[in-house]
Scaffold this motif. Structure first.
Motif, mmCIF file in Angstrom:
data_model
loop_
_atom_site.group_PDB
_atom_site.id
_atom_site.type_symbol
_atom_site.label_atom_id
_atom_site.label_comp_id
_atom_site.label_asym_id
_atom_site.label_seq_id
_atom_site.Cartn_x
_atom_site.Cartn_y
_atom_site.Cartn_z
ATOM 1 N N ALA A 40 8.515 -12.664 58.956
ATOM 2 C CA ALA A 40 7.991 -12.103 60.205
ATOM 3 C C ALA A 40 8.379 -10.635 60.330
ATOM 4 O O ALA A 40 7.575 -9.804 60.772
ATOM 5 C CB ALA A 40 8.504 -12.900 61.395
ATOM 6 N N GLU A 41 9.602 -10.320 59.933
ATOM 7 C CA GLU A 41 10.061 -8.925 59.982
ATOM 8 C C GLU A 41 9.224 -8.029 59.074
ATOM 9 O O GLU A 41 8.884 -6.901 59.454
ATOM 10 C CB GLU A 41 11.525 -8.851 59.561
ATOM 11 C CG GLU A 41 12.517 -9.215 60.635
ATOM 12 C CD GLU A 41 13.936 -8.898 60.209
ATOM 13 O OE1 GLU A 41 14.667 -8.248 60.977
ATOM 14 O OE2 GLU A 41 14.306 -9.310 59.089
ATOM 15 N N ARG A 42 8.892 -8.524 57.891
ATOM 16 C CA ARG A 42 8.096 -7.707 56.964
ATOM 17 C C ARG A 42 6.712 -7.449 57.530
ATOM 18 O O ARG A 42 6.155 -6.350 57.368
ATOM 19 C CB ARG A 42 8.009 -8.404 55.597
ATOM 20 C CG ARG A 42 9.297 -8.345 54.794
ATOM 21 C CD ARG A 42 9.060 -8.687 53.343
ATOM 22 N NE ARG A 42 8.728 -10.091 53.153
ATOM 23 C CZ ARG A 42 9.621 -11.063 52.972
ATOM 24 N NH1 ARG A 42 10.927 -10.776 52.972
ATOM 25 N NH2 ARG A 42 9.233 -12.305 52.777
ATOM 26 N N LEU A 43 6.144 -8.440 58.196
ATOM 27 C CA LEU A 43 4.844 -8.254 58.821
ATOM 28 C C LEU A 43 4.927 -7.202 59.925
ATOM 29 O O LEU A 43 4.054 -6.341 60.058
ATOM 30 C CB LEU A 43 4.341 -9.581 59.381
ATOM 31 C CG LEU A 43 2.863 -9.691 59.749
ATOM 32 C CD1 LEU A 43 1.969 -9.402 58.558
ATOM 33 C CD2 LEU A 43 2.563 -11.075 60.312
ATOM 34 N N ALA A 44 6.002 -7.244 60.700
ATOM 35 C CA ALA A 44 6.195 -6.257 61.767
ATOM 36 C C ALA A 44 6.395 -4.856 61.185
ATOM 37 O O ALA A 44 5.926 -3.867 61.763
ATOM 38 C CB ALA A 44 7.388 -6.656 62.631
ATOM 39 N N ALA A 45 7.062 -4.772 60.050
ATOM 40 C CA ALA A 45 7.285 -3.471 59.425
ATOM 41 C C ALA A 45 5.981 -2.859 58.928
ATOM 42 O O ALA A 45 5.799 -1.638 58.967
ATOM 43 C CB ALA A 45 8.274 -3.608 58.272
ATOM 44 N N ARG A 46 5.048 -3.718 58.476
ATOM 45 C CA ARG A 46 3.752 -3.211 57.997
ATOM 46 C C ARG A 46 2.871 -2.763 59.144
ATOM 47 O O ARG A 46 1.964 -1.941 58.951
ATOM 48 C CB ARG A 46 3.022 -4.291 57.189
ATOM 49 C CG ARG A 46 3.564 -4.534 55.815
ATOM 50 C CD ARG A 46 2.529 -5.190 54.903
ATOM 51 N NE ARG A 46 2.068 -6.472 55.406
ATOM 52 C CZ ARG A 46 2.684 -7.627 55.195
ATOM 53 N NH1 ARG A 46 3.824 -7.644 54.507
ATOM 54 N NH2 ARG A 46 2.187 -8.757 55.666
#
Length: 278
Positions: A40-46
């Motif tokens: 979820a964090e990686r999606l938010a970072a993108r």
């Protein structure tokens, strides 16, 4: 509109990416939760502005629409976690075909629906199947279909046809890609044509055929008749295909339905327990 996503795997992540790419939703309108928080964090970072949260209950609380993008056997624990967080006016949307609307309406105090997306939605095309529970109001139907129309053609179906409709719209891209890959493999093996060239020709053919069927209004039968000259090369090949593929797609549909029934039985077992505290 603010939208929550529980599950950011293959299909959940695809929906988030498609909604943002199409302009249907800004990242600021999206909250996501995933069993592995780092995903979820990686999606938010993108997508700066998108919010990643650690709990499913937090992803569901206060959202207009909540998409449940989890595997069939993960559904019951997720529902147990969010039940106390959802309100009657919210719309909870499952993308998991073996989870029935009856399951959702029994266990959740809100309005429920089911959609079956397709990988083609990532290209802002294809069909999304839509099925509504008994409590969904017309305004919410319009809201959900308006959202989905940015990435696909929403098509309402009866729940009893979920499996076969999914075979055509959602599994279909994999089936057609499999056939295309085998076609290219054979072309390379039999003639020595470079694979890159064969793939470019085959993909262009598939794209053009889709445009004939969708844009020009030709039926599949009409395309066959217009390409195949009696006594010609295409006609000879079609005769072979007709013989070799006799019954193949009937068996394919029986296979998907058997797996669906197997998954449905497991889901029924998972839901066959008494309600816990709301």
């Amino acid at each position: 509109m603010n939208v929550g996503f529980i599950g950011t795997g293959s299909m959940g992540g695809m929906l988030v990416e498609a909604f943002i790419r199409s302009g249907a939703l800004p990242p600021e309108a999206i909250t996501v939760a995933n069993r592995t928080y780092a995903k979820a964090e990686r999606l938010a970072a993108r997508h700066p502005g998108l919010t990643a949260v650690r709990s499913n209950a937090e992803a569901a609380a206060g959202r207009d629409i909540v998409f449940l993008c989890v595997k069939p056997l993960d559904f019951k624990p997720v529902i147990d976690e969010i039940r106390a967080s959802v309100q009657p006016e919210q719309l909870i949307v499952s993308i998991t075909s073996p989870v029935l609307l009856a399951h959702l309406e029994e266990w959740l105090p809100c309005r429920v629906a089911k959609v079956i997306p397709s990988i083609t939605n990532l290209a802002l095309g294809g069909v999304t199947l839509v099925i509504y529970g008994s409590r969904v109001e017309p305004g919410q139907m319009a809201m959900l279909e308006g959202l989905l129309s940015h990435i696909s053609q929403p098509v309402r179906i009866e729940e009893k046809h979920t499996r076969v409709a999914s075979d055509l719209s959602s599994c279909g891209p994999a089936f057609m890609a499999f056939v295309l890959e085998r076609f290219v493999d054979a072309a390379v093996e039999e003639t020595g044509i470079r694979r890159e060239e064969a793939e470019r020709l085959a993909v262009g053919m598939l794209l053009g055929t889709g445009r004939l069927l969708a844009g020009e209004g030709l039926t599949a039968g009409e395309v066959i008749r217009r390409v195949s000259v009696p006594g010609g090369i295409t006609a000879a090949a079609l005769k072979l295909l007709d013989a070799e593929l006799d019954g193949v797609f009937n068996r394919l549909i029986r296979t998907t339905h058997a797996k669906f029934r197997e998954d449905l039985a497991k889901v029924e077992q998972a839901f066959a327990v008494k309600h816990g505290p709301a």
